[in-house]
Design a protein around this motif. Structure first.
Motif, PDB file in Angstrom:
ATOM      1  N   ALA A  36       0.839  -1.203   0.000  1.00  0.00           N
ATOM      2  CA  ALA A  36       0.000   0.000   0.000  1.00  0.00           C
ATOM      3  C   ALA A  36       0.872   1.251   0.000  1.00  0.00           C
ATOM      4  O   ALA A  36       0.581   2.217  -0.722  1.00  0.00           O
ATOM      5  CB  ALA A  36      -0.940  -0.002   1.201  1.00  0.00           C
ATOM      6  N   LEU A  37       1.934   1.246   0.781  1.00  0.00           N
ATOM      7  CA  LEU A  37       2.858   2.385   0.822  1.00  0.00           C
ATOM      8  C   LEU A  37       3.454   2.632  -0.562  1.00  0.00           C
ATOM      9  O   LEU A  37       3.488   3.770  -1.044  1.00  0.00           O
ATOM     10  CB  LEU A  37       3.959   2.132   1.855  1.00  0.00           C
ATOM     11  N   MET A  38       3.906   1.575  -1.194  1.00  0.00           N
ATOM     12  CA  MET A  38       4.482   1.700  -2.532  1.00  0.00           C
ATOM     13  C   MET A  38       3.450   2.264  -3.515  1.00  0.00           C
ATOM     14  O   MET A  38       3.752   3.161  -4.307  1.00  0.00           O
ATOM     15  CB  MET A  38       4.980   0.340  -3.013  1.00  0.00           C
ATOM     16  N   LEU A  39       2.216   1.771  -3.438  1.00  0.00           N
ATOM     17  CA  LEU A  39       1.167   2.255  -4.340  1.00  0.00           C
ATOM     18  C   LEU A  39       0.849   3.724  -4.092  1.00  0.00           C
ATOM     19  O   LEU A  39       0.622   4.487  -5.047  1.00  0.00           O
ATOM     20  CB  LEU A  39      -0.087   1.398  -4.202  1.00  0.00           C
ATOM     21  N   ILE A  40       0.813   4.136  -2.838  1.00  0.00           N
ATOM     22  CA  ILE A  40       0.563   5.545  -2.508  1.00  0.00           C
ATOM     23  C   ILE A  40       1.640   6.419  -3.123  1.00  0.00           C
ATOM     24  O   ILE A  40       1.351   7.444  -3.759  1.00  0.00           O
ATOM     25  CB  ILE A  40       0.496   5.752  -0.982  1.00  0.00           C
ATOM     26  N   GLU A  41       2.889   6.028  -2.940  1.00  0.00           N
ATOM     27  CA  GLU A  41       3.991   6.835  -3.456  1.00  0.00           C
ATOM     28  C   GLU A  41       4.006   6.845  -4.983  1.00  0.00           C
ATOM     29  O   GLU A  41       4.317   7.861  -5.592  1.00  0.00           O
ATOM     30  CB  GLU A  41       5.310   6.347  -2.869  1.00  0.00           C
ATOM     31  N   MET A  42       3.637   5.729  -5.598  1.00  0.00           N
ATOM     32  CA  MET A  42       3.600   5.674  -7.060  1.00  0.00           C
ATOM     33  C   MET A  42       2.398   6.425  -7.623  1.00  0.00           C
ATOM     34  O   MET A  42       2.488   7.032  -8.693  1.00  0.00           O
ATOM     35  CB  MET A  42       3.571   4.220  -7.526  1.00  0.00           C
ATOM     36  N   ALA A  43       1.269   6.396  -6.915  1.00  0.00           N
ATOM     37  CA  ALA A  43       0.051   7.044  -7.401  1.00  0.00           C
ATOM     38  C   ALA A  43       0.231   8.550  -7.538  1.00  0.00           C
ATOM     39  O   ALA A  43      -0.425   9.182  -8.374  1.00  0.00           O
ATOM     40  CB  ALA A  43      -1.119   6.728  -6.476  1.00  0.00           C
ATOM     41  N   ALA A  44       1.102   9.112  -6.742  1.00  0.00           N
ATOM     42  CA  ALA A  44       1.363  10.546  -6.841  1.00  0.00           C
ATOM     43  C   ALA A  44       1.989  10.895  -8.185  1.00  0.00           C
ATOM     44  O   ALA A  44       1.840  12.018  -8.665  1.00  0.00           O
ATOM     45  CB  ALA A  44       2.279  10.991  -5.708  1.00  0.00           C
ATOM     46  N   LEU A  45       2.670   9.929  -8.785  1.00  0.00           N
ATOM     47  CA  LEU A  45       3.371  10.167 -10.046  1.00  0.00           C
ATOM     48  C   LEU A  45       2.679   9.536 -11.245  1.00  0.00           C
ATOM     49  O   LEU A  45       2.941   9.919 -12.386  1.00  0.00           O
ATOM     50  CB  LEU A  45       4.796   9.595  -9.947  1.00  0.00           C
ATOM     51  N   ASP A  46       1.820   8.550 -11.000  1.00  0.00           N
ATOM     52  CA  ASP A  46       1.219   7.782 -12.089  1.00  0.00           C
ATOM     53  C   ASP A  46      -0.234   7.452 -11.743  1.00  0.00           C
ATOM     54  O   ASP A  46      -0.504   6.591 -10.905  1.00  0.00           O
ATOM     55  CB  ASP A  46       2.034   6.499 -12.288  1.00  0.00           C
ATOM     56  N   ASP A  47      -1.159   8.123 -12.414  1.00  0.00           N
ATOM     57  CA  ASP A  47      -2.593   7.920 -12.145  1.00  0.00           C
ATOM     58  C   ASP A  47      -3.061   6.489 -12.391  1.00  0.00           C
ATOM     59  O   ASP A  47      -4.056   6.053 -11.819  1.00  0.00           O
ATOM     60  CB  ASP A  47      -3.437   8.859 -13.019  1.00  0.00           C
ATOM     61  N   THR A  48      -2.358   5.748 -13.238  1.00  0.00           N
ATOM     62  CA  THR A  48      -2.798   4.390 -13.553  1.00  0.00           C
ATOM     63  C   THR A  48      -2.663   3.451 -12.361  1.00  0.00           C
ATOM     64  O   THR A  48      -3.281   2.384 -12.343  1.00  0.00           O
ATOM     65  CB  THR A  48      -2.018   3.811 -14.756  1.00  0.00           C
ATOM     66  N   VAL A  49      -1.893   3.826 -11.367  1.00  0.00           N
ATOM     67  CA  VAL A  49      -1.689   2.996 -10.178  1.00  0.00           C
ATOM     68  C   VAL A  49      -2.870   3.123  -9.214  1.00  0.00           C
ATOM     69  O   VAL A  49      -3.090   2.267  -8.360  1.00  0.00           O
ATOM     70  CB  VAL A  49      -0.367   3.399  -9.470  1.00  0.00           C
ATOM     71  N   LEU A  50      -3.652   4.167  -9.378  1.00  0.00           N
ATOM     72  CA  LEU A  50      -4.760   4.428  -8.468  1.00  0.00           C
ATOM     73  C   LEU A  50      -5.742   3.259  -8.394  1.00  0.00           C
ATOM     74  O   LEU A  50      -6.229   2.923  -7.306  1.00  0.00           O
ATOM     75  CB  LEU A  50      -5.489   5.717  -8.854  1.00  0.00           C
ATOM     76  N   ASP A  52      -5.098   0.108  -8.637  1.00  0.00           N
ATOM     77  CA  ASP A  52      -4.498  -0.908  -7.770  1.00  0.00           C
ATOM     78  C   ASP A  52      -4.624  -0.508  -6.305  1.00  0.00           C
ATOM     79  O   ASP A  52      -4.899  -1.350  -5.443  1.00  0.00           O
ATOM     80  CB  ASP A  52      -3.024  -1.131  -8.114  1.00  0.00           C
ATOM     81  N   LEU A  53      -4.431   0.760  -6.020  1.00  0.00           N
ATOM     82  CA  LEU A  53      -4.557   1.234  -4.647  1.00  0.00           C
ATOM     83  C   LEU A  53      -6.007   1.121  -4.170  1.00  0.00           C
ATOM     84  O   LEU A  53      -6.260   0.718  -3.028  1.00  0.00           O
ATOM     85  CB  LEU A  53      -4.069   2.680  -4.530  1.00  0.00           C
ATOM     86  N   VAL A 105      -5.759   8.454   2.257  1.00  0.00           N
ATOM     87  CA  VAL A 105      -4.947   8.931   1.134  1.00  0.00           C
ATOM     88  C   VAL A 105      -5.582   8.509  -0.185  1.00  0.00           C
ATOM     89  O   VAL A 105      -5.637   9.295  -1.144  1.00  0.00           O
ATOM     90  CB  VAL A 105      -3.490   8.429   1.247  1.00  0.00           C
ATOM     91  N   CYS A 106      -6.088   7.299  -0.239  1.00  0.00           N
ATOM     92  CA  CYS A 106      -6.757   6.819  -1.452  1.00  0.00           C
ATOM     93  C   CYS A 106      -7.942   7.720  -1.801  1.00  0.00           C
ATOM     94  O   CYS A 106      -8.121   8.105  -2.957  1.00  0.00           O
ATOM     95  CB  CYS A 106      -7.211   5.376  -1.247  1.00  0.00           C
TER      96      CYS A 106
END
Length: 166
Positions: A36-50, A52-53, A105-106
């Motif tokens: 979840a931490l990794m997804l949060i940090e990635m979602a800030a840079l890449d909307d496609t990860v949202l 998954d989060l 955060v999500c």
């Protein structure tokens, strides 16, 4: 010959707390929060990860190991069953706190328009989640023999409360 950890008598030498063969808790459970931490940090840079989060969900320590295929699953459950109820509840409270933080955060990431302070929120939430994972790791590595509540960091709790208030 092998024995299932839950079938070994409690007074058997292998079950003493200091024994190498005693049931041990496992940090494998915390991989869920690290993801979840990794997804949060990635979602800030890449909307496609949202997506998954948003699909991420928490489960309890027991649920994780009941459904696990890991060899250590029976031992992890047996060790957790031995944890003092007050300490186990404090651990579960930390897990609940981490879950609430991820969900908050999500929710902020899905807001349209996104709040201008979102990058700062993600940074603070990421650090708070990282520290909570660290606390949970200490508890698990100590096999539940420490009072996780004594690691309470007032500043960390204030940060989490501020995030949840948004």
């Amino acid at each position: 010959m092998s024995a299932i950890a839950t079938n070994v008598p409690v007074d058997a030498p292998a079950n003493r707390a200091g024994s190498v063969d005693a049931p041990r808790m496992s940090t494998d459970f915390l991989n869920r929060y690290s993801e979840a931490l990794m997804l949060i940090e990635m979602a800030a840079l890449d909307d496609t990860v949202l997506a998954d989060l948003q699909a991420w969900h928490s489960i309890s320590y027991r649920e994780h190991f009941r459904s696990s295929q890991l060899r250590c699953a029976a031992s992890a459950l047996a060790a957790y069953d031995r944890v003092d109820l007050v300490r186990a509840r404090a651990f579960e409270d930390i897990c609940l706190s981490m879950t609430r933080l991820v969900r908050t955060v999500c929710a902020l990431l899905t807001e349209k328009p996104q709040p201008p302070e979102l990058p700062m929120i993600i940074e603070v939430a990421g650090e708070a989640l990282r520290r909570q994972i660290g606390r949970a790791t200490q508890f698990i590595n100590a096999n539940g023999m420490i009072d996780i509540a004594i690691f309470e960091d007032a500043a960390l709790q204030e940060e989490i409360d501020a995030l949840l208030a948004r």
